[in-house]
Design an enzyme around this catalytic site. Structure first.
Site, PDB file in Angstrom:
ATOM      1  N   LEU A 115       0.806  -1.214   0.000  1.00  0.00           N
ATOM      2  CA  LEU A 115       0.000   0.000   0.000  1.00  0.00           C
ATOM      3  C   LEU A 115       0.839   1.264   0.000  1.00  0.00           C
ATOM      4  O   LEU A 115       0.391   2.311  -0.440  1.00  0.00           O
ATOM      5  CB  LEU A 115      -0.925   0.016   1.229  1.00  0.00           C
ATOM      6  CG  LEU A 115      -1.933  -1.138   1.340  1.00  0.00           C
ATOM      7  CD1 LEU A 115      -2.672  -1.049   2.671  1.00  0.00           C
ATOM      8  CD2 LEU A 115      -2.908  -1.104   0.185  1.00  0.00           C
ATOM      9  N   PHE A 119       8.845   4.608   8.827  1.00  0.00           N
ATOM     10  CA  PHE A 119       8.967   3.503   9.765  1.00  0.00           C
ATOM     11  C   PHE A 119       8.934   2.136   9.091  1.00  0.00           C
ATOM     12  O   PHE A 119       9.158   1.132   9.745  1.00  0.00           O
ATOM     13  CB  PHE A 119       7.857   3.572  10.806  1.00  0.00           C
ATOM     14  CG  PHE A 119       7.902   4.814  11.646  1.00  0.00           C
ATOM     15  CD1 PHE A 119       8.892   4.995  12.599  1.00  0.00           C
ATOM     16  CD2 PHE A 119       6.964   5.814  11.473  1.00  0.00           C
ATOM     17  CE1 PHE A 119       8.941   6.144  13.376  1.00  0.00           C
ATOM     18  CE2 PHE A 119       7.002   6.970  12.239  1.00  0.00           C
ATOM     19  CZ  PHE A 119       7.998   7.129  13.189  1.00  0.00           C
ATOM     20  N   ASP A 164       4.741  13.119  13.326  1.00  0.00           N
ATOM     21  CA  ASP A 164       4.820  12.889  11.881  1.00  0.00           C
ATOM     22  C   ASP A 164       3.431  12.980  11.246  1.00  0.00           C
ATOM     23  O   ASP A 164       3.074  12.169  10.381  1.00  0.00           O
ATOM     24  CB  ASP A 164       5.444  11.514  11.603  1.00  0.00           C
ATOM     25  CG  ASP A 164       5.924  11.386  10.158  1.00  0.00           C
ATOM     26  OD1 ASP A 164       6.152  12.429   9.517  1.00  0.00           O
ATOM     27  OD2 ASP A 164       6.049  10.253   9.671  1.00  0.00           O
TER      28      ASP A 164
END
Length: 512
Positions: free
Chosen positions: A353, A358, A472
């Protein structure tokens, strides 16, 4: 604190009435915590229908002076649901009713697809389970909380609290089964400070079981609340709390017994001769007004101090500290690597996706047909295995309709994987940066997305049991469900990667 003119009664009354209105409203709305655990059930299953029936029954029976009620929904031999509510022993029937109604709504919204759930409010506890919970002691799951301020003499204070609470527990648990097992007590600590103490069990427990439950809760004060100005421990079957301010309703004195002689009449006033000893009406009025102003001002000051103490009260879920209590949670959240690998077709590029700071994210389908989003973390996570598990458990407990729900994790060798609920409409950037998709975002949808993001961030910053700074937040981290409701993702990643985010210092860059 604002300055006041002691002769300006309207201003003082305005502040006093504002404070009273705030505390009265909060009395029936003070949600603390809920825990849902065990196996997720199908939305339209018989057990799910029984949960709805049970919660409706609990809500409708919170009337009159009933502070405790238990019932069962469904067949006792197939898919039964056992539930109960317990209202705090000092609240009136109306507050009890409102609390149970709110609590059942909270469980219906947050935990309706879980077999076991419990929610705590200041004024009541509501729980249900697929196993009988009646007349049975339950000390897990449990929640601990404490005031962030310390006392001046912690050793003496700890002894006083322990002695008082132990005695109060013995007194409250000594009532027979079916009778309210509740007690409060005020004890002087210093010349200007008193401790206020409260204990309560569900009345279906025996005296022995109630006392053992309360004592187990009191013992946890030494672990979590030692030397603190306030503390509380909430078990499913009992709860205890102490503070340096009055947080419960003081019991009214019982009416005098029938047949007792009435008190003697007051002595007749001493007659005074008319003349210069007579106090003028103006003097009496001035004294009365001064006393009234002093009382109102004192009430406001006490109210202001009460609000300040309430804001500084830091309720934190206790299972996060005692790692042995999280074994059940860890087991329910942990997936094996083979299951995740099969769900994502061996992390196929066709299932990918996206990728962020991360790690990469893949779509997966579990054997039961549930769609999931799988985040395969990069290998530079700063956490060891046990610390990683602990942080994942904490993040999984953060639940809000505008946060992406963390369903579990996988930890095998060097692999660290997080499993989330799947958002069918991808992320916000998918719409914002595509000229054709932008047209689908009319003003009403944009307004809903803006409001949802704001509510999610407010929950992380102010309302959650952990203070989370996202670090973030961007359009690609705002996912959209089938109804275009926004769900913030990656909100616990900095914590899982070993970055302290309990402070407001964001000088260290994390993520992208």
């Amino acid at each position: 604190m604002p300055s006041f003119n002691p002769f300006s009664l309207p201003i003082v009354l305005l502040y006093l009435l504002t404070f009273l209105n705030l505390t009265t409203h909060a009395a029936a709305q003070n949600y603390l915590y809920n825990i849902c655990r065990n196996t997720t059930i199908a939305q339209n299953s018989i057990y799910s229908s029984n949960i709805k029936s049970l919660l409706s029954s609990l809500s409708s029976n919170a009337t009159g002076n009933i502070e405790f009620y238990n019932t069962t929904a469904g067949q006792t031999t197939s898919n039964p649901v056992y539930g109960l509510f317990l209202c705090r022993g000092d609240v009136n029937a109306e507050i009890c009713r409102k609390c149970v109604v709110n609590a059942t709504r909270e469980l219906a919204k947050s935990c309706a697809r879980e077999k076991i759930a419990v929610t705590w409010y200041d004024e009541c506890t509501v729980r249900y389970s697929n196993e009988s919970i009646f007349s049975t002691v339950a000390v897990r799951p449990r929640v601990h909380g404490w005031n962030v301020k310390n006392v001046t003499e912690p050793d003496r204070f700890n002894r006083l609290v322990n002695t008082t609470m132990t005695q109060l527990a013995r007194e409250a648990s000594n009532f027979p089964i079916g009778v309210k097992k509740f007690g409060v007590k005020e004890v002087q600590f210093s010349d200007y400070e008193n401790t206020y103490n409260l204990v309560q069990c569900t009345p279906d427990l025996s005296s022995t079981d109630c006392n053992s439950c309360l004592q187990a809760a009191i013992n946890r004060f030494l672990i979590h609340s030692s030397g603190k100005q306030g503390g509380r421990v909430m078990f499913p079957s009992c709860n205890v709390r102490y503070e340096l301010y009055l947080f419960y309703n003081v019991p009214t004195a019982p009416a005098p017994a029938a047949g007792l002689a009435p008190p003697p009449p007051p002595p007749a006033p001493i007659a005074r001769s008319k003349g210069k000893n007579k106090i003028s009406t103006a003097t009496i009025v001035a004294i009365a007004v001064s006393i009234a102003l002093s009382v109102v001002l004192l009430l406001f000051i006490l109210g202001y101090c009460f609000l300040i103490r309430r804001k500084k009260y830091n309720a934190v879920e206790g299972d996060q500290i005692d790692s042995t209590n999280d074994i059940t949670i860890v087991e329910s959240l942990q997936f094996d690597f083979a299951t995740i690998e099969t769900a994502t077709n061996k992390f196929s590029v066709h299932n990918k996706l996206g990728e962020g700071g991360f790690g990469a994210v893949y779509k997966g389908i579990l054997p039961n047909g549930q769609e999931i989003a799988v985040k395969r973390l990069s290998r530079n996570s700063g956490q060891g295995a046990e610390q990683f598990k602990n942080e994942v458990v904490l993040v999984a407990k953060l639940q809000h309709k505008n946060l992406t729900r963390l369903l579990g994790f996988c930890l095998e060798g060097e692999e660290k994987i997080l499993i989330y609920e799947f958002a069918s409409n991808k992320s916000l950037d998918y719409f914002l940066y595509d000229p054709r998709k932008q047209a689908e975002l009319d003003w009403s949808i944009r307004y809903k997305i803006i409001g949802g993001i704001a509510r999610g961030i407010q929950y992380l910053h102010e309302d959650s049991r952990l203070r989370i700074i996202h670090r973030d937040l961007k359009a690609s981290n705002v996912l959209l469900d089938v109804d275009m409701n926004p769900k913030i993702s990656d909100f616990g990643m900095a914590r899982i990667f070993g970055v302290d985010q309990t402070q407001g210092n964001t000088s260290r860059i994390v993520g992208t």
